[in-house]
Motif scaffolding. Structure first.
Motif, PDB file in Angstrom:
ATOM      1  N   GLU A 148       0.821  -1.218   0.000  1.00  0.00           N
ATOM      2  CA  GLU A 148       0.000   0.000   0.000  1.00  0.00           C
ATOM      3  C   GLU A 148       0.856   1.270   0.000  1.00  0.00           C
ATOM      4  O   GLU A 148       0.505   2.269   0.622  1.00  0.00           O
ATOM      5  CB  GLU A 148      -0.923  -0.002   1.228  1.00  0.00           C
ATOM      6  N   GLY A 149       2.016   1.189  -0.649  1.00  0.00           N
ATOM      7  CA  GLY A 149       2.849   2.391  -0.769  1.00  0.00           C
ATOM      8  C   GLY A 149       4.100   2.390   0.091  1.00  0.00           C
ATOM      9  O   GLY A 149       4.928   3.285  -0.021  1.00  0.00           O
ATOM     10  N   GLY A 150       4.231   1.410   0.975  1.00  0.00           N
ATOM     11  CA  GLY A 150       5.451   1.301   1.790  1.00  0.00           C
ATOM     12  C   GLY A 150       6.573   0.649   0.994  1.00  0.00           C
ATOM     13  O   GLY A 150       6.464   0.453  -0.220  1.00  0.00           O
ATOM     14  N   LEU A 151       7.664   0.323   1.680  1.00  0.00           N
ATOM     15  CA  LEU A 151       8.815  -0.284   1.000  1.00  0.00           C
ATOM     16  C   LEU A 151       9.002  -1.709   1.488  1.00  0.00           C
ATOM     17  O   LEU A 151       8.933  -1.958   2.692  1.00  0.00           O
ATOM     18  CB  LEU A 151      10.081   0.524   1.324  1.00  0.00           C
ATOM     19  N   ASP A 152       9.264  -2.622   0.548  1.00  0.00           N
ATOM     20  CA  ASP A 152       9.598  -3.981   0.994  1.00  0.00           C
ATOM     21  C   ASP A 152      11.081  -4.013   1.403  1.00  0.00           C
ATOM     22  O   ASP A 152      11.799  -3.017   1.259  1.00  0.00           O
ATOM     23  CB  ASP A 152       9.250  -5.029  -0.078  1.00  0.00           C
ATOM     24  N   ALA A 153      11.529  -5.178   1.903  1.00  0.00           N
ATOM     25  CA  ALA A 153      12.883  -5.258   2.470  1.00  0.00           C
ATOM     26  C   ALA A 153      13.958  -4.884   1.449  1.00  0.00           C
ATOM     27  O   ALA A 153      14.898  -4.146   1.766  1.00  0.00           O
ATOM     28  CB  ALA A 153      13.118  -6.669   3.009  1.00  0.00           C
ATOM     29  N   ASN A 154      13.806  -5.376   0.203  1.00  0.00           N
ATOM     30  CA  ASN A 154      14.817  -5.080  -0.825  1.00  0.00           C
ATOM     31  C   ASN A 154      14.853  -3.595  -1.165  1.00  0.00           C
ATOM     32  O   ASN A 154      15.924  -3.007  -1.310  1.00  0.00           O
ATOM     33  CB  ASN A 154      14.544  -5.888  -2.100  1.00  0.00           C
ATOM     34  N   GLN A 155      13.657  -3.008  -1.305  1.00  0.00           N
ATOM     35  CA  GLN A 155      13.594  -1.568  -1.634  1.00  0.00           C
ATOM     36  C   GLN A 155      14.193  -0.734  -0.504  1.00  0.00           C
ATOM     37  O   GLN A 155      14.887   0.252  -0.746  1.00  0.00           O
ATOM     38  CB  GLN A 155      12.136  -1.150  -1.875  1.00  0.00           C
TER      39      GLN A 155
END
Lengths: 199, 181
Positions: free
Chosen positions: B68-75
């Motif tokens: 929903e617009g947050g960042l995953d671990a890689n990002q």
């Protein structure tokens, strides 16, 4: 699996007790919402790694610290992969899907066991502990705070956190040994940075 | 770039600038400091880190799922790396200007005659240690040109003599066998 036996029942009981503390104090709820963030403690620890990189007063100490940073970062990457693999096998659903939970976090869509963020921060802490005991202990402390917060916030069972806290350090030890096998590549990386007066 | 990503990059950037100031003051690398006073540099570093944390977390709800617009671990990791690199670049540029006049003799070098250019040379292997005496830009200007002029021999000497792990020995063995024909 073992989660259906007495350990699993104890795990759920502890989870429900800890999560039951939510709603008693707005201040504490706000604090848990802050501590449980994906960005606060993991980013703080990564910032600590950058500080460690620059803080050695002599070349030998600095080299040791920088190898520690290398081990910590590699551990974080390998931990993330290991947790993915284990979680697919364990297939444990998030607690808010099976219980009436006071959630202080968003509804995560991945599996619950083991805790990825806790494994990553404990992996970083273990990598640092190998080269700087004081900073390593402080980081383990931050990892413990993150783990307890995640249970209180309703996103993990205690066992998810305990498993994550064990996986991180185990992988850090493996990475440290692996580092010796691939030498002199890590040393060359540090030397290149040293050539540009950045290590 | 979404506002959330921009905010995250700014948060990490300022916190990393602060971390470098604290690290450099602990290591006594005055050439990297914005203010050449250890206590002031640490206070500035702490203020930057806590200021960045307070700004990022207290202005908006940051508990956002990566769907929903947050960042995953890689990002997150890539964003952190980019912001940290930017923080290093900005630090060396600002500190090079603020420490432009910094010239301290190498310890124990007071009785050594000066070089042909009337100033001390700098060894690339000094690394951060050179920044105890001069600014970043000065250190690079003194150490890198002689290194490039002596390349590839000087570069090979710089990297030689390190311990070799099993992977390096195996690959090195194959390469030298291939060369021998």
């Amino acid at each position: 699996m073992f989660m259906d036996g007495p350990i699993g029942r104890w795990d759920v009981e502890v989870f429900l007790w800890l999560n039951g503390q939510v709603g008693r104090s707005d201040f504490l709820d706000g604090l848990i919402e802050l501590l449980v963030s994906d960005y606060l403690i993991p980013a703080t620890m990564a910032i600590g790694l950058l500080m460690l990189w620059f803080s050695g007063r002599d070349k030998e100490t600095r080299y040791r610290y920088q190898i520690g940073v290398f081990v910590a970062l590699s551990t974080m990457a390998f931990t993330s992969w290991a947790v993915q693999e284990i979680s697919v096998v364990a297939e444990r659903a998030r607690p808010f899907l099976d219980h009436d939970v006071e959630l202080l976090f968003y509804e995560a869509t991945d599996f619950s066991f083991p805790s990825n963020s806790v494994a990553a921060v404990f992996g970083i802490a273990a990598g640092v502990f190998g080269v700087n005991r004081k900073l390593g202990i402080a980081m383990f402390g931050l990892g413990a705070v993150l783990g307890v917060s995640r249970v209180i916030a309703g996103v993990h069972y205690p066992l998810d956190v305990v498993a994550g806290a064990m996986i991180g350090p185990v992988i850090a030890v493996l990475v440290y040994q692996f580092r010796k096998i691939i030498e002199p590549l890590p040393t060359w990386f540090i030397k290149t940075a040293r050539m540009f007066h950045l290590a | 770039m979404s506002p959330f990503v921009a905010d995250y990059l700014l948060f990490v950037f300022w916190a990393c600038v602060g971390a470098i100031q604290i690290g450099a003051s602990i290591g006594r690398f005055d050439g990297l400091l914005f203010v050449r006073h250890n206590l002031a540099a640490r206070a500035l570093g702490v203020a930057l880190i806590f200021g960045a944390i307070a700004w990022f977390f207290l202005t908006e709800n940051r508990n956002i799922n990566d769907t929903e617009g947050g960042l995953d671990a890689n990002q997150q990791a890539m964003g952190f790396f980019a912001a940290a690199i930017a923080a290093v670049i900005v630090t060396v540029v600002i500190s090079s200007f603020s420490n432009a006049g910094m010239h301290r003799p190498r310890p124990g070098a007071l009785n050594v005659p000066e070089g042909p250019e009337g100033r001390e040379g700098s060894d690339p292997d000094d690394g951060l240690d050179a920044l105890r005496r001069v600014s970043y830009l000065t250190a690079v200007r003194r150490s890198l040109p002689p290194m490039w002029r002596g390349a590839p021999g000087s570069v090979a000497r710089f990297y030689s003599g390190d311990k070799e792990g099993i992977v390096f020995r195996i690959v090195g063995g194959f390469i030298s066998r291939g060369r021998r024909g």
